[in-house]
Design a protein around this motif. Sequence first.
Motif, PDB file in Angstrom:
ATOM      1  N   PHE A   1       0.851  -1.191   0.000  1.00  0.00           N
ATOM      2  CA  PHE A   1       0.000   0.000   0.000  1.00  0.00           C
ATOM      3  C   PHE A   1       0.881   1.233   0.000  1.00  0.00           C
ATOM      4  O   PHE A   1       1.768   1.376   0.844  1.00  0.00           O
ATOM      5  CB  PHE A   1      -0.940  -0.016   1.200  1.00  0.00           C
ATOM      6  CG  PHE A   1      -1.947  -1.123   1.109  1.00  0.00           C
ATOM      7  CD1 PHE A   1      -2.907  -1.116   0.110  1.00  0.00           C
ATOM      8  CD2 PHE A   1      -1.904  -2.190   1.986  1.00  0.00           C
ATOM      9  CE1 PHE A   1      -3.835  -2.144  -0.003  1.00  0.00           C
ATOM     10  CE2 PHE A   1      -2.824  -3.225   1.879  1.00  0.00           C
ATOM     11  CZ  PHE A   1      -3.785  -3.203   0.885  1.00  0.00           C
ATOM     12  N   GLY A   2       0.633   2.112  -0.958  1.00  0.00           N
ATOM     13  CA  GLY A   2       1.428   3.308  -1.095  1.00  0.00           C
ATOM     14  C   GLY A   2       2.327   3.198  -2.313  1.00  0.00           C
ATOM     15  O   GLY A   2       3.211   2.343  -2.370  1.00  0.00           O
TER      16      GLY A   2
ATOM     17  N   GLU B   1       0.154  -6.481 -10.500  1.00  0.00           N
ATOM     18  CA  GLU B   1      -1.118  -5.792 -10.487  1.00  0.00           C
ATOM     19  C   GLU B   1      -0.919  -4.408  -9.886  1.00  0.00           C
ATOM     20  O   GLU B   1      -0.233  -4.284  -8.872  1.00  0.00           O
ATOM     21  CB  GLU B   1      -2.033  -6.572  -9.550  1.00  0.00           C
ATOM     22  CG  GLU B   1      -3.463  -6.694  -9.937  1.00  0.00           C
ATOM     23  CD  GLU B   1      -4.209  -7.529  -8.883  1.00  0.00           C
ATOM     24  OE1 GLU B   1      -5.359  -7.790  -9.148  1.00  0.00           O
ATOM     25  OE2 GLU B   1      -3.658  -7.897  -7.822  1.00  0.00           O
ATOM     26  N   VAL B   2      -1.472  -3.376 -10.503  1.00  0.00           N
ATOM     27  CA  VAL B   2      -1.468  -2.042  -9.912  1.00  0.00           C
ATOM     28  C   VAL B   2      -2.929  -1.621  -9.780  1.00  0.00           C
ATOM     29  O   VAL B   2      -3.656  -1.594 -10.761  1.00  0.00           O
ATOM     30  CB  VAL B   2      -0.689  -1.028 -10.781  1.00  0.00           C
ATOM     31  CG1 VAL B   2      -0.729   0.356 -10.154  1.00  0.00           C
ATOM     32  CG2 VAL B   2       0.759  -1.491 -10.967  1.00  0.00           C
ATOM     33  N   VAL B   3      -3.335  -1.335  -8.542  1.00  0.00           N
ATOM     34  CA  VAL B   3      -4.749  -1.077  -8.267  1.00  0.00           C
ATOM     35  C   VAL B   3      -4.914   0.345  -7.740  1.00  0.00           C
ATOM     36  O   VAL B   3      -4.237   0.729  -6.781  1.00  0.00           O
ATOM     37  CB  VAL B   3      -5.281  -2.080  -7.210  1.00  0.00           C
ATOM     38  CG1 VAL B   3      -6.729  -1.777  -6.856  1.00  0.00           C
ATOM     39  CG2 VAL B   3      -5.137  -3.518  -7.701  1.00  0.00           C
ATOM     40  N   VAL B   4      -5.794   1.118  -8.373  1.00  0.00           N
ATOM     41  CA  VAL B   4      -6.130   2.437  -7.853  1.00  0.00           C
ATOM     42  C   VAL B   4      -7.378   2.282  -6.983  1.00  0.00           C
ATOM     43  O   VAL B   4      -8.482   2.087  -7.486  1.00  0.00           O
ATOM     44  CB  VAL B   4      -6.412   3.441  -8.994  1.00  0.00           C
ATOM     45  CG1 VAL B   4      -6.758   4.814  -8.407  1.00  0.00           C
ATOM     46  CG2 VAL B   4      -5.220   3.541  -9.924  1.00  0.00           C
ATOM     47  N   ASP B   5      -7.162   2.290  -5.670  1.00  0.00           N
ATOM     48  CA  ASP B   5      -8.298   2.108  -4.766  1.00  0.00           C
ATOM     49  C   ASP B   5      -7.841   2.400  -3.348  1.00  0.00           C
ATOM     50  O   ASP B   5      -6.637   2.550  -3.095  1.00  0.00           O
ATOM     51  CB  ASP B   5      -8.842   0.670  -4.850  1.00  0.00           C
ATOM     52  CG  ASP B   5     -10.325   0.605  -4.456  1.00  0.00           C
ATOM     53  OD1 ASP B   5     -10.830   1.562  -3.817  1.00  0.00           O
ATOM     54  OD2 ASP B   5     -10.971  -0.402  -4.799  1.00  0.00           O
TER      55      ASP B   5
ATOM     56  N   PHE C   1      -0.169   8.405  -9.037  1.00  0.00           N
ATOM     57  CA  PHE C   1       0.983   7.635  -8.550  1.00  0.00           C
ATOM     58  C   PHE C   1       0.885   6.145  -8.877  1.00  0.00           C
ATOM     59  O   PHE C   1       1.884   5.498  -9.168  1.00  0.00           O
ATOM     60  CB  PHE C   1       1.142   7.826  -7.043  1.00  0.00           C
ATOM     61  CG  PHE C   1       1.507   9.229  -6.662  1.00  0.00           C
ATOM     62  CD1 PHE C   1       2.697   9.796  -7.115  1.00  0.00           C
ATOM     63  CD2 PHE C   1       0.667  10.002  -5.887  1.00  0.00           C
ATOM     64  CE1 PHE C   1       3.042  11.089  -6.777  1.00  0.00           C
ATOM     65  CE2 PHE C   1       1.002  11.300  -5.545  1.00  0.00           C
ATOM     66  CZ  PHE C   1       2.191  11.845  -5.998  1.00  0.00           C
ATOM     67  N   ALA C   2      -0.324   5.596  -8.749  1.00  0.00           N
ATOM     68  CA  ALA C   2      -0.495   4.151  -8.951  1.00  0.00           C
ATOM     69  C   ALA C   2      -0.683   3.860 -10.437  1.00  0.00           C
ATOM     70  O   ALA C   2      -1.792   3.653 -10.918  1.00  0.00           O
ATOM     71  CB  ALA C   2      -1.692   3.658  -8.142  1.00  0.00           C
TER      72      ALA C   2
ATOM     73  N   CYS D   1      -1.042  -0.937  -4.442  1.00  0.00           N
ATOM     74  CA  CYS D   1      -2.339  -0.272  -4.314  1.00  0.00           C
ATOM     75  C   CYS D   1      -2.176   1.122  -3.722  1.00  0.00           C
ATOM     76  O   CYS D   1      -1.486   1.304  -2.717  1.00  0.00           O
ATOM     77  CB  CYS D   1      -3.263  -1.112  -3.425  1.00  0.00           C
ATOM     78  SG  CYS D   1      -4.846  -0.333  -3.040  1.00  0.00           S
ATOM     79  N   ASP D   2      -2.789   2.112  -4.364  1.00  0.00           N
ATOM     80  CA  ASP D   2      -2.779   3.481  -3.868  1.00  0.00           C
ATOM     81  C   ASP D   2      -4.039   4.146  -4.412  1.00  0.00           C
ATOM     82  O   ASP D   2      -4.438   3.885  -5.543  1.00  0.00           O
ATOM     83  CB  ASP D   2      -1.512   4.211  -4.361  1.00  0.00           C
ATOM     84  CG  ASP D   2      -1.238   5.481  -3.572  1.00  0.00           C
ATOM     85  OD1 ASP D   2      -2.131   6.346  -3.510  1.00  0.00           O
ATOM     86  OD2 ASP D   2      -0.126   5.608  -3.025  1.00  0.00           O
TER      87      ASP D   2
END
Lengths: 274, 104
Positions: free
Chosen positions: A111-112, A151-155, A140-141, A134-135
Amino acid sequence: MTDRSPTAATALPVWSALRDALRAGHPVALATVVDGRGVGHKLLVGADPNDAPLGTLGDADLDRVVGRDLRAELAAGHTSVRHYGRQGQANQTDVEVFLEAFAPPPRMLIFGAVDFTAALARVAKVLGYRVTVCDAREVFATRARFPMADEVVVDWPHRLLASVGSHLGPADAVCVLTHDPKFDVPAIVGALATGVGYIGVMGSRHTHERRLERLAEEGVTDPADLGRLMAPIGLDIGARTPEETAIAVCAEIIALRTGRRAPSLRDGTGPIHA
Amino acid sequence: MREIVEDIERWRAAGHDVALARVVDLAGSGPRDPGAAMAVNDAGEVAGSVSGGCVEGAVVTEALDVLRTGSARMVTFGYSDDEAFAVGLTCGGTVHLFIEPLDW
């Protein structure tokens, strides 16, 4: 040397199924006769008992017994050598079988989307983790910043944890690198609600003291919960750069899993940087 | 196994025969656990490892023979003071490997 036509590349059914499961990170287990009648024969099972096994060890009863043992080994994540009679009898040693379980790779949720994230994701990939970054901040994400992540998650962290948390177990890790109470408090609360084996939280000792106050306001005061938090994150090896910090974090995860004594920053005092 | 899948697939796509060696059992100290895997193609190229580098050379020789004969086999490597030049694990363990053609 066997003469193989170019189309033979697609003609290995057990290998192809094993390959596909490994690529997808699906649980799968393979039995191979290594001594006795039928050396080299294979039986492959997935986690779902409703799916028929693939291949045969040369006897229907032996297949049934070994198939059952394979699923048990898969559930436990074990690899072993076992002996059976020709029809799968226990206490006989006609056939020696190698049972190999391929558990899905462990997961790391980071996270971050900060400087340290890319280095940690890289080192985690070396160790075989399936890495999710995840960010909540879209700028940034991005995939471009974290091409090494699976996996890159915007949440928001707590929303991602609500959806995947029930799948997290002792082999998995959550690393909270935001050091912003707006993000890290909900991430910690969400992670504590899961069975994840490692929860590391970045920030100085001072930051963590203020974080503990915020957590108390959220009702997180149980010493058993707070005892799960590795904060400041990582082993006390004098790490400074993002890469060195990533090594310190991953080494701490290994040491916690194996129960070996290695100095965690959490258990010391004074400044965390060399 | 997971880490050598793509090498194996590349070799197969190029028409190579492939042998697979896996650590099946280990007695005493050894660097790699059961399941450690190494693949060898018919050109002698190698992916993965089954020890800390102690027995890989001998495994390539065995694997090429497995490809030539088409017959799978168990192979054991151990350390013995009596055989100064025998292949073994310097850490003193004994490793049992299963080497087979990838024809399944």
